[in-house]
Scaffold this active site. Sequence first.
Site, PDB file in Angstrom:
ATOM      1  N   ASP A  27      -6.531  -3.476   5.078  1.00 36.07           N
ATOM      2  CA  ASP A  27      -7.421  -2.918   4.103  1.00 36.07           C
ATOM      3  C   ASP A  27      -8.674  -3.092   4.294  1.00 36.07           C
ATOM      4  O   ASP A  27      -9.261  -4.162   4.691  1.00 36.07           O
ATOM      5  CB  ASP A  27      -6.674  -3.570   2.520  1.00 36.07           C
ATOM      6  CG  ASP A  27      -7.222  -2.842   1.451  1.00 36.07           C
ATOM      7  OD1 ASP A  27      -6.708  -1.443   1.407  1.00 36.07           O
ATOM      8  OD2 ASP A  27      -8.124  -2.878   0.854  1.00 36.07           O
ATOM      9  N   SER A  28      -9.480  -2.045   4.113  1.00 42.31           N
ATOM     10  CA  SER A  28     -10.834  -2.324   4.870  1.00 42.31           C
ATOM     11  C   SER A  28     -11.755  -1.238   3.956  1.00 42.31           C
ATOM     12  O   SER A  28     -11.241  -0.529   2.996  1.00 42.31           O
ATOM     13  CB  SER A  28     -10.861  -1.738   6.197  1.00 42.31           C
ATOM     14  OG  SER A  28     -10.038  -0.308   6.320  1.00 42.31           O
TER      15      SER A  28
ATOM     16  N   PHE B 258     -13.564   8.277  11.940  1.00 38.46           N
ATOM     17  CA  PHE B 258     -13.221   8.569  10.398  1.00 38.46           C
ATOM     18  C   PHE B 258     -13.971   8.101   9.504  1.00 38.46           C
ATOM     19  O   PHE B 258     -15.090   7.207   9.633  1.00 38.46           O
ATOM     20  CB  PHE B 258     -11.760   8.386  10.331  1.00 38.46           C
ATOM     21  CG  PHE B 258     -11.488   7.035  10.010  1.00 38.46           C
ATOM     22  CD1 PHE B 258     -11.431   6.136  11.084  1.00 38.46           C
ATOM     23  CD2 PHE B 258     -11.138   6.377   8.666  1.00 38.46           C
ATOM     24  CE1 PHE B 258     -11.322   4.831  10.898  1.00 38.46           C
ATOM     25  CE2 PHE B 258     -10.685   5.307   8.514  1.00 38.46           C
ATOM     26  CZ  PHE B 258     -10.947   4.164   9.684  1.00 38.46           C
TER      27      PHE B 258
ATOM     28  N   LYS C  36     -16.508   1.481  20.062  1.00 33.99           N
ATOM     29  CA  LYS C  36     -16.398   1.258  18.517  1.00 33.99           C
ATOM     30  C   LYS C  36     -15.381  -0.125  18.475  1.00 33.99           C
ATOM     31  O   LYS C  36     -15.763  -0.882  17.721  1.00 33.99           O
ATOM     32  CB  LYS C  36     -16.004   2.442  17.722  1.00 33.99           C
ATOM     33  CG  LYS C  36     -15.644   2.186  16.218  1.00 33.99           C
ATOM     34  CD  LYS C  36     -15.018   3.054  15.308  1.00 33.99           C
ATOM     35  CE  LYS C  36     -14.803   2.409  14.057  1.00 33.99           C
ATOM     36  NZ  LYS C  36     -14.047   3.458  13.076  1.00 33.99           N
TER      37      LYS C  36
ATOM     38  N   ARG D 143     -12.266  -3.788  12.401  1.00 42.30           N
ATOM     39  CA  ARG D 143     -10.860  -3.691  12.633  1.00 42.30           C
ATOM     40  C   ARG D 143     -10.518  -4.507  14.030  1.00 42.30           C
ATOM     41  O   ARG D 143      -9.673  -5.221  14.199  1.00 42.30           O
ATOM     42  CB  ARG D 143     -10.666  -2.474  12.474  1.00 42.30           C
ATOM     43  CG  ARG D 143      -9.091  -1.978  12.345  1.00 42.30           C
ATOM     44  CD  ARG D 143      -8.763  -0.492  12.378  1.00 42.30           C
ATOM     45  NE  ARG D 143      -8.923  -0.500  10.800  1.00 42.30           N
ATOM     46  CZ  ARG D 143     -10.083   0.379  10.366  1.00 42.30           C
ATOM     47  NH1 ARG D 143     -10.896   0.978  11.334  1.00 42.30           N
ATOM     48  NH2 ARG D 143     -10.417   0.550   9.178  1.00 42.30           N
TER      49      ARG D 143
HETATM   50  P1  IMP Z   1      -7.920   1.615   2.948  1.00 37.02           P
HETATM   51  O1  IMP Z   1      -7.047   2.753   3.505  1.00 37.02           O
HETATM   52  O2  IMP Z   1      -7.716   1.648   1.253  1.00 37.02           O
HETATM   53  O3  IMP Z   1      -8.033   0.525   3.650  1.00 37.02           O
HETATM   54  O4  IMP Z   1      -9.384   2.711   2.634  1.00 37.02           O
HETATM   55  C1  IMP Z   1     -10.284   2.406   3.695  1.00 37.02           C
HETATM   56  C2  IMP Z   1     -11.227   3.265   3.497  1.00 37.02           C
HETATM   57  O5  IMP Z   1     -12.715   2.556   3.908  1.00 37.02           O
HETATM   58  C3  IMP Z   1     -11.245   4.229   4.578  1.00 37.02           C
HETATM   59  O6  IMP Z   1     -10.611   5.583   3.853  1.00 37.02           O
HETATM   60  C4  IMP Z   1     -12.714   4.791   4.880  1.00 37.02           C
HETATM   61  O7  IMP Z   1     -13.449   5.484   3.792  1.00 37.02           O
HETATM   62  C5  IMP Z   1     -13.388   3.579   4.919  1.00 37.02           C
HETATM   63  N1  IMP Z   1     -13.365   2.672   6.092  1.00 37.02           N
HETATM   64  C6  IMP Z   1     -12.608   1.717   6.526  1.00 37.02           C
HETATM   65  N2  IMP Z   1     -12.777   1.491   8.179  1.00 37.02           N
HETATM   66  C7  IMP Z   1     -13.492   2.412   8.304  1.00 37.02           C
HETATM   67  C8  IMP Z   1     -14.039   2.693   9.716  1.00 37.02           C
HETATM   68  O8  IMP Z   1     -13.756   2.146  10.628  1.00 37.02           O
HETATM   69  N3  IMP Z   1     -14.947   3.790   9.723  1.00 37.02           N
HETATM   70  C9  IMP Z   1     -15.085   4.489   8.528  1.00 37.02           C
HETATM   71  N4  IMP Z   1     -14.890   4.167   7.474  1.00 37.02           N
HETATM   72  C10 IMP Z   1     -14.026   3.375   7.107  1.00 37.02           C
END
Ligand code: IMP
Length: 203
Positions: free
Chosen positions: A69-70, A159, A182, A188
Amino acid sequence: MKLQKVLIASSNPKKVKEIKEILRPLGIEVIVPPKKLEVEEKGTTFLENAYLKAKAYYEEFKIPTVADDSGLIVEAIAPYPGVYSARFHSIPEWGKEEPIPNEDEANIRKLLRVLKNKTNRRAKFVSNIVLYLGDGKGIFTEGEVYGNIIESPKGDKGFGYDPIFVPEGYNQTFAQMEPEEKHKISHRGKALRKLYELLKEFK
Ligand code: IMP
């Protein structure tokens, strides 16, 4: 503990691709779930949401499961977009943006609008990784990368917010970098390599 295969608790193809690219050189094969589960990300932190996803997929498929989760935290409007990163365009704060042509672009458009004329453009990406092994056992790690939000998107790789994020010490956005470049410095990449190191000590 030697882990050769993990299930990934995500149906976001771009995130799955990154996790595979990071874990493959470490000798860990990533299995994609045969069906998508609807897991409500009702936690208020990245860690809670990662745990909810990993546990739900483990319980359905009974295979050690990794969840990420990010999100992006922008200093001038912290803790936003934060746990709302994926759907920042649709939250009422600062007004909604239509998801046109897609959600990633609407999120970027909204963030650039909110930051217009702001001088503090510092931000960080955060990734929380949970590996759930069943029986209440698991491991979690966190990775971060600091950078700045530029004024208009550059690059077409990666993305999410990649086209507007320039990591500290670099002059290209994540979307202009090759994936391996990256992953060496990304939130990540850091969190997954920490997980690999911790696993070596886990009995
Ligand atoms: P999750 O799937 O709920 O963890 O949503 C993470 C969201 O954070 C993604 O849809 C992106 O908008 C943003 N995000 C997380 N990691 C990245 C990355 O490595 N690059 C760009 N956006 C990221």
